[in-house]
Scaffold this motif. Structure first.
Motif, short mmCIF file in Angstrom:
data_model
loop_
_atom_site.label_atom_id
_atom_site.label_comp_id
_atom_site.label_asym_id
_atom_site.label_seq_id
_atom_site.Cartn_x
_atom_site.Cartn_y
_atom_site.Cartn_z
N TRP A 34 36.79 7.13 -31.66
CA TRP A 34 35.80 6.82 -31.19
C TRP A 34 34.96 6.93 -31.51
O TRP A 34 33.63 6.03 -30.97
CB TRP A 34 36.27 7.29 -29.13
CG TRP A 34 38.01 6.97 -29.00
CD1 TRP A 34 38.86 6.68 -30.45
CD2 TRP A 34 38.47 6.77 -27.74
NE1 TRP A 34 40.21 6.48 -29.66
CE2 TRP A 34 40.03 6.63 -28.34
CE3 TRP A 34 38.32 7.36 -26.67
CZ2 TRP A 34 41.03 6.47 -27.02
CZ3 TRP A 34 39.22 7.05 -25.63
CH2 TRP A 34 40.57 7.21 -25.97
N ARG A 35 34.30 8.14 -31.26
CA ARG A 35 32.75 8.43 -31.05
C ARG A 35 31.97 7.66 -32.22
O ARG A 35 30.70 6.57 -32.30
CB ARG A 35 32.63 9.49 -31.78
CG ARG A 35 32.60 10.67 -30.50
CD ARG A 35 32.36 12.44 -30.94
NE ARG A 35 33.62 12.82 -31.28
CZ ARG A 35 33.54 13.83 -32.25
NH1 ARG A 35 32.09 14.64 -32.45
NH2 ARG A 35 34.33 14.69 -32.96
N TRP B 252 32.77 4.41 -33.50
CA TRP B 252 32.87 2.94 -32.91
C TRP B 252 32.03 3.19 -31.79
O TRP B 252 31.29 1.86 -31.77
CB TRP B 252 34.16 2.47 -31.93
CG TRP B 252 34.54 1.37 -31.86
CD1 TRP B 252 34.54 0.45 -32.21
CD2 TRP B 252 34.74 1.18 -30.09
NE1 TRP B 252 35.04 -0.92 -31.42
CE2 TRP B 252 34.78 -0.07 -30.42
CE3 TRP B 252 34.06 2.61 -29.15
CZ2 TRP B 252 34.34 -1.03 -29.23
CZ3 TRP B 252 34.42 0.85 -28.16
CH2 TRP B 252 34.74 -0.51 -28.22
N ILE B 253 31.95 3.86 -31.16
CA ILE B 253 30.80 3.75 -29.35
C ILE B 253 29.51 3.73 -30.42
O ILE B 253 28.44 2.94 -30.83
CB ILE B 253 31.09 4.84 -28.93
CG1 ILE B 253 32.43 4.84 -28.17
CG2 ILE B 253 29.98 5.31 -27.68
CD1 ILE B 253 32.49 6.10 -27.06
N ASN B 254 29.19 4.39 -31.31
CA ASN B 254 28.13 5.15 -32.01
C ASN B 254 27.40 3.67 -32.89
O ASN B 254 26.60 3.52 -33.21
CB ASN B 254 28.03 6.63 -32.96
CG ASN B 254 27.64 7.16 -32.50
OD1 ASN B 254 26.36 7.05 -31.09
ND2 ASN B 254 28.12 8.09 -31.99
N HIS C 218 26.56 -2.80 -31.73
CA HIS C 218 27.62 -3.38 -30.88
C HIS C 218 27.11 -4.70 -29.92
O HIS C 218 26.24 -4.59 -29.39
CB HIS C 218 28.85 -3.24 -29.94
CG HIS C 218 29.41 -1.98 -30.50
ND1 HIS C 218 30.63 -2.19 -30.92
CD2 HIS C 218 29.85 -1.10 -30.22
CE1 HIS C 218 31.51 -0.97 -31.22
NE2 HIS C 218 30.19 0.06 -30.90
N LEU D 197 27.50 0.50 -25.12
CA LEU D 197 28.72 0.70 -25.92
C LEU D 197 27.36 2.36 -26.15
O LEU D 197 26.71 2.40 -27.04
CB LEU D 197 28.94 0.38 -26.62
CG LEU D 197 30.34 -0.38 -25.83
CD1 LEU D 197 31.26 -0.66 -27.37
CD2 LEU D 197 31.24 1.24 -25.31
N THR D 198 26.72 3.15 -25.93
CA THR D 198 25.86 3.90 -26.61
C THR D 198 26.49 5.34 -25.10
O THR D 198 26.86 5.28 -23.99
CB THR D 198 24.22 3.65 -26.33
OG1 THR D 198 23.78 4.00 -24.76
CG2 THR D 198 23.70 2.59 -26.61
N PRO D 199 26.45 6.01 -26.20
CA PRO D 199 26.54 7.39 -25.46
C PRO D 199 25.81 7.77 -24.01
O PRO D 199 26.83 8.62 -23.31
CB PRO D 199 25.95 8.91 -26.49
CG PRO D 199 25.98 7.96 -27.72
CD PRO D 199 25.61 6.34 -27.48
N LEU E 116 26.62 5.91 -21.15
CA LEU E 116 28.67 5.73 -21.16
C LEU E 116 28.44 7.01 -20.75
O LEU E 116 29.29 6.99 -19.63
CB LEU E 116 29.27 6.19 -22.30
CG LEU E 116 29.45 4.57 -22.56
CD1 LEU E 116 30.71 4.69 -23.70
CD2 LEU E 116 30.61 3.83 -21.90
#
Lengths: 253, 249
Positions: A91-92, A94-96, A99, A111-113, A116
């Motif tokens: 998941w991490r 993918w988020i990083n 997109h 969709l950035t840490p 979110l």
């Protein structure tokens, strides 16, 4: 001239202006996303909290007490540094990733840490408060209302949906607006995890050209403008209190 | 129609209803009276389970109230109209919506039919022009008439009234009693907790006098008013009829 002189051009042109625009957009997006999440969490927690089953009440109470009684800054830092790390590695990654579809207009990444963690932190913190405000509004509804509904054959949930909650919302709408406004203002704390919202940008301008006074003045005015507009919108979409005054008097809409 | 069988109610240790047996026939109008704190309101609140029974049972049309739960209880309640002392109209809804809400959401009546029924009933209680008003814009008497219309809309088998005129200013009592008189002569089963002895004398088929959770008198109005058997009933009547002159009696 002595100590006080202003150079607004240093803030309202070139890179600083672009940064401020991005900051405003980021603040608006994180406020919107956080508000939606807060609403969802508030509905869920309220549902559990006022359920007739003890067994689902106490987890809701625990969540409410934890998030209500600890500082939001600590919570945001926790979600960003610890919470994010607890997600599965896949998941991490993918988020990083990049997109392009998750890029909001204006170039703010959804969709950035940072985004979110800020949304999640603000959403749960405010959701807890909103749930409690509405519950307080619910307790202010006269017990006769529930009895009237039960005597007509309404069950627990339908009685809530059609009779008690509309009145609870009207009772609590002012404090609830306050919570959404707080959420917007508290989004400034997300500067601590590097979310590029208004406060972050203001500080960046300050370190870029030392226009501290102008930058913070503009930042303050931006918050003021957003807050005032938001308050007006929320006031208008809220339930009308005017028709619900007990005791015969009717105030304006 | 309603049968109380050795009904008891406790609030913790407090024994407020102490073994009541009473049966009420279809179409009967029964007035329940008694001093304050005698348990008369509790007694009718037990019928539709606004208060749970502690012991005994109540049969409504043969159905046991004590063992009704969930859907069966909701169905039973929808067939028993209850009129409250404090009206308890829904303040966030218009008069019409107050009447149609349960019709639509509990009985599943389509909105158009619900509206037709609401308009008819508002006409019957003399408030056709208040259809779109909110409860806060009405007087107490008007609110209570709307509450009665809301109750009637469900086409209940039984009507329970819990001191329907006690929260009203004196000049508004008449309009509510007039509606109740019309109902009493319509053949519906009515149980009325009230201090309105005029209503009781004129319209009740039977008067039940309760004190400290037990029935002391259960008579036709003539007998109750002219020759009450129990000393407490005699004292109660004296106090009602001449409140200024009973303190030292």
């Amino acid at each position: 001239m002595g100590g006080l002189s202003f150079d607004w051009v240093g803030v309202l042109s070139g890179d600083p202006l672009k940064w401020l625009e991005l900051g405003v957009l980021t603040t608006l997006y994180v406020t919107l996303a956080g508000s939606l999440l807060a609403t969802l969490i508030a509905v869920l927690l309220l549902g559990l909290r006022i359920s007739q089953e003890r067994i689902v009440q106490w987890p809701a109470v625990a969540v409410i007490e934890i998030f209500r009684n600890t500082p939001l800054l600590v919570q945001i830092l926790f979600w960003y540094f610890a919470g994010f790390g607890l997600l599965p590695a896949g998941w991490r990654a993918w988020i990083n990733d990049d997109h392009s579809w998750a890029m909001l207009p204006g170039g703010v990444g959804l969709l950035t840490p940072e985004f979110l963690a800020a949304t999640w932190g603000l959403g749960i913190f405010s959701g807890v408060f909103i749930a409690e405000e509405i519950r307080a509004g619910l307790m202010a509804v006269s017990p006769g209302q529930r009895e009237a509904a039960l005597s007509q054959g309404f069950g627990h949930w339908r009685c809530l949906a059609y009779i008690l909650l509309p009145q609870a919302l009207a009772n609590s709408w002012q404090p609830v607006i306050g919570q959404y406004l707080n959420l917007m203002k508290l989004s400034s704390l997300a500067t601590a995890i590097g979310l590029a919202e208004i406060t972050y940008q203001v500080r960046q301008i300050e370190s870029y050209n030392s226009h501290a006074l102008e930058a913070f003045a503009v930042g303050t005015l931006l918050y003021l403008a957003i807050g005032t507009a938001m308050g007006q919108v929320l006031l208008r979409c809220g339930p009308r209190r005017g028709t619900m005054v007990r005791g015969g008097k009717r105030h304006g809409p | 129609m309603i049968e109380f069988r050795d009904v008891h109610k406790f609030y913790d240790k407090l024994h407020v209803i102490r073994g009541i047996d009473l049966s009420i026939a279809r179409g009967e109008v029964v007035v329940i009276c008694g001093p304050s704190g005698s348990g008369k309101s509790t007694l009718i609140r037990l019928v539709n389970q606004l208060e749970p029974l502690s012991r005994g049972d109540i049969l409504v049309d043969g159905q046991s109230v004590a063992s009704s739960r969930g859907r069966a209880l909701r169905r039973l309640r929808s067939q028993i109209g209850f009129v409250f002392q404090q009206f308890n109209l829904y303040p966030h809804l218009t008069v019409e919506q107050n009447i149609t809400l349960a019709l639509r959401k509990v009985l599943g009546v389509v909105p158009e039919d619900a509206t037709v029924r609401a308009v008819e009933l508002l006409d019957r209680v003399g408030l056709a022009d208040k259809r779109f008003a909110y409860p806060a814009q009405l007087s107490g008497g008007q609110q209570q008439r709307v509450a009665i219309a809301r109750t009637l809309a469900m086409r209940p088998k039984i009507l329970l009234f819990d001191e329907p005129t006690s929260a009203l200013d004196p000049e508004m009592i008449g309009e509510v009693l007039a509606v109740m008189r019309e109902l009493a002569t319509s053949g519906i089963t009515m149980v009325v907790v009230t201090h309105e002895m005029g209503f009781a004398r004129e319209l009740a088929d039977r008067i039940v006098f309760i004190d400290q959770g037990v029935i002391l008198e259960n008579d036709k109005p003539v007998d109750f008013f002219l020759s009450p058997q129990h000393p407490r009933a005699r004292q109660f009547l004296r106090q009602l009829l001449s409140p200024l002159h009973t303190a030292n009696d």
